[in-house]
Design a protein around this motif. Structure first.
Motif, PDB file in Angstrom:
ATOM      1  N   ASP A 193      47.728  37.560 -12.399  1.00 32.74           N
ATOM      2  CA  ASP A 193      47.328  36.616 -11.279  1.00 32.74           C
ATOM      3  C   ASP A 193      46.225  35.859 -11.851  1.00 32.74           C
ATOM      4  OD1 ASP A 193      49.229  37.249  -9.582  1.00 32.74           O
ATOM      5  OD2 ASP A 193      47.994  38.705  -8.514  1.00 32.74           O
ATOM      6  N   MET A 194      45.136  36.370 -12.397  1.00 31.87           N
ATOM      7  CA  MET A 194      44.088  35.751 -13.092  1.00 31.87           C
ATOM      8  C   MET A 194      44.417  34.578 -14.210  1.00 31.87           C
ATOM      9  SD  MET A 194      41.308  36.080 -11.493  1.00 31.87           S
ATOM     10  CE  MET A 194      42.077  36.494  -9.802  1.00 31.87           C
ATOM     11  N   CYS A 195      45.489  35.044 -14.811  1.00 31.68           N
ATOM     12  CA  CYS A 195      45.879  33.945 -15.829  1.00 31.68           C
ATOM     13  C   CYS A 195      46.422  32.863 -15.349  1.00 31.68           C
ATOM     14  CB  CYS A 195      47.033  34.937 -16.858  1.00 31.68           C
ATOM     15  SG  CYS A 195      46.347  36.072 -17.873  1.00 31.68           S
ATOM     16  N   LYS A 196      47.128  33.145 -14.200  1.00 26.59           N
ATOM     17  CA  LYS A 196      47.755  31.863 -13.395  1.00 26.59           C
ATOM     18  C   LYS A 196      46.626  30.864 -12.871  1.00 26.59           C
ATOM     19  CE  LYS A 196      51.907  34.061 -11.925  1.00 26.59           C
ATOM     20  NZ  LYS A 196      52.469  34.766 -10.780  1.00 26.59           N
ATOM     21  N   LEU A 197      45.309  31.629 -12.155  1.00 32.43           N
ATOM     22  CA  LEU A 197      44.337  30.638 -12.097  1.00 32.43           C
ATOM     23  C   LEU A 197      43.727  29.832 -13.072  1.00 32.43           C
ATOM     24  CD1 LEU A 197      42.663  30.064  -9.307  1.00 32.43           C
ATOM     25  CD2 LEU A 197      41.056  32.099 -10.065  1.00 32.43           C
ATOM     26  N   ILE A 198      43.708  30.601 -14.370  1.00 32.50           N
ATOM     27  CA  ILE A 198      42.960  30.193 -15.338  1.00 32.50           C
ATOM     28  C   ILE A 198      43.823  28.925 -15.883  1.00 32.50           C
ATOM     29  CG2 ILE A 198      42.320  30.545 -17.756  1.00 32.50           C
ATOM     30  CD1 ILE A 198      41.437  33.368 -16.919  1.00 32.50           C
ATOM     31  N   ALA A 199      45.221  29.200 -15.806  1.00 32.50           N
ATOM     32  CA  ALA A 199      46.147  28.046 -16.246  1.00 32.50           C
ATOM     33  C   ALA A 199      46.012  26.969 -15.394  1.00 32.50           C
ATOM     34  CB  ALA A 199      47.383  28.662 -16.041  1.00 32.50           C
ATOM     35  N   SER A 200      45.644  27.068 -14.156  1.00 29.19           N
ATOM     36  CA  SER A 200      45.744  26.004 -13.145  1.00 29.19           C
ATOM     37  C   SER A 200      44.408  25.297 -13.576  1.00 29.19           C
ATOM     38  CB  SER A 200      45.414  26.515 -11.668  1.00 29.19           C
ATOM     39  OG  SER A 200      46.707  27.127 -11.491  1.00 29.19           O
ATOM     40  N   CYS A 201      43.326  25.810 -13.828  1.00 26.12           N
ATOM     41  CA  CYS A 201      42.058  25.270 -14.199  1.00 26.12           C
ATOM     42  C   CYS A 201      42.208  24.398 -15.616  1.00 26.12           C
ATOM     43  CB  CYS A 201      40.736  25.921 -14.381  1.00 26.12           C
ATOM     44  SG  CYS A 201      40.483  26.999 -12.874  1.00 26.12           S
ATOM     45  N   LEU A 202      42.887  25.021 -16.454  1.00 23.59           N
ATOM     46  CA  LEU A 202      43.024  24.207 -17.747  1.00 23.59           C
ATOM     47  C   LEU A 202      43.988  23.020 -17.677  1.00 23.59           C
ATOM     48  CD1 LEU A 202      42.705  27.532 -20.184  1.00 23.59           C
ATOM     49  CD2 LEU A 202      41.139  25.657 -19.715  1.00 23.59           C
ATOM     50  N   PHE A 307      39.879  29.504 -22.623  1.00 22.28           N
ATOM     51  CA  PHE A 307      40.270  30.519 -21.516  1.00 22.28           C
ATOM     52  C   PHE A 307      38.968  31.230 -21.261  1.00 22.28           C
ATOM     53  CE2 PHE A 307      41.292  35.249 -21.236  1.00 22.28           C
ATOM     54  CZ  PHE A 307      42.423  34.946 -20.161  1.00 22.28           C
ATOM     55  N   ARG A 308      38.049  31.609 -22.164  1.00 22.67           N
ATOM     56  CA  ARG A 308      36.658  32.252 -21.916  1.00 22.67           C
ATOM     57  C   ARG A 308      35.902  31.447 -20.930  1.00 22.67           C
ATOM     58  NH1 ARG A 308      35.066  32.923 -27.489  1.00 22.67           N
ATOM     59  NH2 ARG A 308      32.941  33.562 -26.531  1.00 22.67           N
ATOM     60  N   GLN A 309      35.945  29.926 -21.147  1.00 21.99           N
ATOM     61  CA  GLN A 309      35.256  28.929 -20.526  1.00 21.99           C
ATOM     62  C   GLN A 309      35.350  29.217 -18.810  1.00 21.99           C
ATOM     63  OE1 GLN A 309      35.975  24.719 -20.906  1.00 21.99           O
ATOM     64  NE2 GLN A 309      34.632  24.727 -22.918  1.00 21.99           N
ATOM     65  N   VAL A 310      36.819  29.577 -18.666  1.00 18.13           N
ATOM     66  CA  VAL A 310      36.973  29.687 -17.094  1.00 18.13           C
ATOM     67  C   VAL A 310      36.964  31.105 -16.721  1.00 18.13           C
ATOM     68  CG1 VAL A 310      39.096  28.970 -15.533  1.00 18.13           C
ATOM     69  CG2 VAL A 310      38.764  27.815 -17.370  1.00 18.13           C
ATOM     70  N   LEU A 311      37.501  31.842 -17.578  1.00 19.98           N
ATOM     71  CA  LEU A 311      37.475  33.532 -17.280  1.00 19.98           C
ATOM     72  C   LEU A 311      36.062  33.844 -16.732  1.00 19.98           C
ATOM     73  CD1 LEU A 311      38.978  36.394 -17.017  1.00 19.98           C
ATOM     74  CD2 LEU A 311      38.048  36.586 -19.305  1.00 19.98           C
ATOM     75  N   TYR A 312      34.882  33.556 -17.552  1.00 20.40           N
ATOM     76  CA  TYR A 312      33.620  34.159 -17.343  1.00 20.40           C
ATOM     77  C   TYR A 312      33.046  33.318 -16.107  1.00 20.40           C
ATOM     78  CZ  TYR A 312      34.576  37.380 -20.809  1.00 20.40           C
ATOM     79  OH  TYR A 312      35.295  38.327 -21.691  1.00 20.40           O
ATOM     80  N   ARG A 313      33.697  32.182 -15.885  1.00 19.41           N
ATOM     81  CA  ARG A 313      33.147  31.470 -14.666  1.00 19.41           C
ATOM     82  C   ARG A 313      33.885  31.997 -13.258  1.00 19.41           C
ATOM     83  NH1 ARG A 313      32.144  27.408 -18.540  1.00 19.41           N
ATOM     84  NH2 ARG A 313      29.887  26.876 -18.271  1.00 19.41           N
ATOM     85  N   GLU A 314      34.860  32.506 -13.641  1.00 21.52           N
ATOM     86  CA  GLU A 314      35.648  32.539 -12.142  1.00 21.52           C
ATOM     87  C   GLU A 314      35.263  33.944 -11.935  1.00 21.52           C
ATOM     88  OE1 GLU A 314      37.920  35.560 -10.552  1.00 21.52           O
ATOM     89  OE2 GLU A 314      38.161  35.781 -12.756  1.00 21.52           O
ATOM     90  N   MET A 315      34.813  34.866 -12.706  1.00 20.31           N
ATOM     91  CA  MET A 315      34.375  36.364 -12.673  1.00 20.31           C
ATOM     92  C   MET A 315      33.217  36.321 -11.688  1.00 20.31           C
ATOM     93  SD  MET A 315      34.805  38.763 -15.731  1.00 20.31           S
ATOM     94  CE  MET A 315      36.465  39.070 -16.487  1.00 20.31           C
ATOM     95  N   SER A 316      32.136  35.517 -11.674  1.00 19.76           N
ATOM     96  CA  SER A 316      30.940  35.445 -10.923  1.00 19.76           C
ATOM     97  C   SER A 316      30.985  34.414  -9.895  1.00 19.76           C
ATOM     98  CB  SER A 316      29.779  35.494 -11.765  1.00 19.76           C
ATOM     99  OG  SER A 316      29.731  34.230 -12.493  1.00 19.76           O
TER     100      SER A 316
END
Ligand SMILES: C[S@@+](CC[C@H](N)C(=O)[O-])C[C@H]1O[C@@H](n2cnc3c(N)ncnc32)[C@H](O)[C@@H]1O
Length: 411
Positions: A193-202, A307-316
């Motif tokens: 699911d998180m991969c889908k969220l990251i994909a939407s952002c990218l 990917f990390r640009q979004v992942l580590y923003r999504e997390m917090s």
């Protein structure tokens, strides 16, 4: 987006940026209504949850399909996704840049496809070998950004930690043996699911970078980049936990310092990577292989830095999409990123209550608030004792709570 003139962003020692009151706010005042830039409905709730307004009609499935599939035999979770009405479908399409909605749906399908493929081959991962030679990749002894010429890399030093973490990611995603050991691992559905969220952002980034006609009511990718980035603090907090609990790690790096050659040799480097960060790398490998195999490969999917640009923003910074939106025993339907709502810090004695209203998040004063006072929400339950509260926040959000209540209760 509706921002009242009752709040502004300021900086608070120990807690970073924060929303503060610009005047006296009376209990019950709505201080902010925010729209998300990106959302994801979890695989579990996709058939019954509207992708636009998040209305959940369980056990009835969505009336309007998001995807018109020809292939009934091979139904992937995203092919069951849809909307509660044509109105919601039209809103979803018109609130994205041209072509964007289509790309998002295709990204979802690519991720589902990869998930299903791995589900079929679960347990067949090739074990990692010790033949990994990342020196080949870097062309020998390369000193990279942030890495000191001395004997050690100090992980307490943000610049050194940042340079080293970047190097490790590079080595991992370019190591054929490491990739072979990871490319059949089935992620849990939360990670898919998180991969889908990251994909939407990218996808939003791609459309912001390339669209000719700027659609002004659409939030830009740059607004997402204003959110706090927690990669270094997450690494440091898991590294500290690892050296406290793992004897070997303790021997290797009791003082957060690791040898310089751990930045050049992958076999050495990997010993210093906490399992939580290895899981992040695994998640990226899953993400990249989904798009590598997809019918419409997307070039940005192969860049771990994006990917990390979004992942580590999504997390917090992400908010759960709960149903019912307020009240007891809600179900978690998915996650949403709200760039304007991210300045509410956490307090174990919050003065702001939040709830979902359709797609939006609404923030309301739960008590009278003085001019200049910080506006805080609670990141989850605040029922436990101070140590347990701080441990939970550290584990999930990588920060040590410095709210007034915690500071008072810990003295
Ligand atoms: C959603 S952001 C809030 C805005 C953030 N302060 C900023 O500068 O962007 C969450 C982050 O704020 C910080 N934070 C929030 N509440 C805190 C608290 N009670 N004590 C210490 N840090 C806090 C932590 O770094 C946390 O990861």
């Amino acid at each position: 987006m509706h921002r009242t003139n009752t709040l502004k962003v300021t900086s608070i020692s120990g807690r970073g940026r924060a929303y503060c009151a610009t005047r006296h706010i009376t209990k019950g005042t709505t201080v902010l209504i925010s729209e998300p830039i990106a959302t994801v409905v979890s695989q579990e709730w996709l058939p019954e949850t509207c992708l636009w307004c998040f209305h959940c009609s369980y056990p009835r499935r969505n009336k309007v399909k998001a995807i018109l599939t020809q292939d009934n035999k091979r139904k992937l979770p995203s092919e069951t996704a849809g909307f509660c009405s044509e109105t919601c479908k039209n809103l979803a399409i018109t609130n994205h840049r041209c072509e964007e909605w289509d790309t998002v749906v295709n990204a979802y399908i690519a991720i589902d496809d990869e998930y299903r493929l791995r589900e079929q081959h679960e347990g067949l991962a090739t074990p990692a070998t010790s033949e990994v030679d990342s020196n080949d990749y870097f062309g020998g002894n390369v000193t990279r950004q942030g890495q000191q010429a001395g004997n050690t890399i100090d992980l307490n030093d943000e610049a050194q930690a940042e340079g080293w973490i970047d190097t490790v990611w590079d080595m991992a995603v370019n190591s054929p043996a490491f990739l072979a050991s990871k490319n059949s691992i089935l992620p849990d559905t939360y990670k898919a699911d998180m991969c889908k969220l990251i994909a939407s952002c990218l996808i939003r980034k791609h459309h912001c970078d390339t669209a000719d006609n700027d659609n002004l009511h659409i939030q830009s990718y740059s607004s997402l980049m204003q959110m706090q980035y927690n990669e270094i603090s997450r690494f440091q907090s898991h590294f500290k936990k690892m050296i406290l609990t793992d004897e070997l790690a303790h021997e290797l790096a009791k003082d957060m310092k690791i040898p310089t050659h751990a930045g050049q040799d992958f076999d050495t480097a990997i010993q210093y990577v906490p399992e939580e960060i290895l899981a992040d790398i695994e998640m990226y490998i899953f993400f990249a292989s989904a798009f590598e195999k997809s019918k419409t490969p997307i070039e940005w999917a192969y860049d771990h830095r994006l990917f990390r640009q979004v992942l580590y923003r999504e997390m917090s910074n992400s908010f759960g999409i709960w149903d019912p939106p307020e009240g007891s025993e809600p179900e978690l339907l998915g996650w949403a990123l709200h760039p304007v709502a991210v300045y509410f810090n956490h307090s174990c004695a919050p003065n702001i209550r939040k709830f979902r209203q359709g797609r939006n998040m609404v923030f309301i004063a739960d008590q009278d608030i003085e001019d200049g006072q910080e506006l805080c929400i609670a990141y989850g339950s605040v029922e436990e004792k101070v140590q347990a509260r701080r441990a939970r926040l550290s584990e999930h959000y990588s920060f040590w709570c410095q709210c007034t209540r915690c500071c008072q209760e810990s003295t």
